[in-house]
Design an enzyme around this catalytic site. Sequence first.
Site, PDB file in Angstrom:
ATOM      1  CD  GLU A  71       4.385   1.089   6.921  1.00  0.00           C
ATOM      2  OE1 GLU A  71       5.204   1.487   7.767  1.00  0.00           O
ATOM      3  OE2 GLU A  71       4.009   1.807   5.952  1.00  0.00           O
ATOM      4  CG  ASP A 123      -0.200   0.026   2.537  1.00  0.00           C
ATOM      5  OD1 ASP A 123       0.718  -0.814   2.723  1.00  0.00           O
ATOM      6  OD2 ASP A 123      -0.513   0.863   3.394  1.00  0.00           O
TER       7      ASP A 123
END
Length: 354
Positions: A127, A71
């Site tokens: 994250e 991500d």
Amino acid sequence: MNLLNDIERLVSCESPSTDLAAVARSAEVTAEVGAALLGSEPERIVVDGRTHLRWRLGSGPRKVLLLGHHDTVWPIGTLERIPFSVQDGVLRGPGCFDMKTGVAMIFHAVAALGSPDGVTVLVTGDEEIGSPSSRGLIETEAVEHAAVLVCEGSADGGALKTERKGTSMYEVTLHGRASHAGLEPERGVNATIEAAHQILAVTQLADDVTGTTVVPTVLSSGTTTNTVPAQGKFMVDVRVRNLAEQLRVDDDMKTLRPVLDGAKVEVDGGPNRPPMELSASSALFELASGLLPGITQAAVGGASDGNFTAGAGVPTLDGLGAVGGGAHAEHEHVLVSELVPRTQLLAALVRELT
């Protein structure tokens, strides 16, 4: 270079953490790239709608966990403005440094070893928003391994990250009492003034000697210009180098008391990531410096999932991904000349640890 092609595939699939559909698409692209190099499909672990990928290679005891995330912080559409490119030895594109290049490097490093036994690759999808759905997975996986190698981008100059500050996040809400700001302000309890008192109190919790930072960030208060504010709110970002400081600040935040008569203070939040202290990385850095003489180390303020693994007591070395800079910024970039030597270093570390 196949590595460049794989980085381009990953970067070209936008994956802002807050867009579940985009993260799911990115997970599939990441799975395809990884499967082609590692020779097997990953487990797709979906938690709260977010897709994480895990490859467990070999059948022996778990030895090394390679950790990354697919991500990014960049919203859909950024690729049109900042397309993937390689020019004059510099690679650019949203998420290239943080940390899609590192993910591609993991796949290529492990593939170069043939069929390593006891190696796990874990690539998560949240994250950048604090790993709310993957933290348990990361910690559970880490404690089964003897070492964790985190392939976030390097520190300045290509330094490995041997210390990371722990993070805590707080939301402080101030409750006052509304009244007309012109007719009878004395009948109100001004949440904006209470916020000012509390912001000044919070900033006093910082400690330059220990490197503890306590920073008020987002602030809001009131409803209209002619009303004494009945409620206000501000956020606080805390960074610490050791657990004792994290606990000290947490205790002090939780005991904030109102200054104005009739006001109330409510504090939510707390520690998010424990600090990654030097003791967690020293042995692994010594190994890395033997494999690549002259490599340097750095302590950084930003946190990563390596904080979780170090906090779980597992030796952890971070910053093993791309050399470049500009994480979360318009000038995010990767130095192409460092891709091969740093991927070779990663492969050598895995070889030594298995």
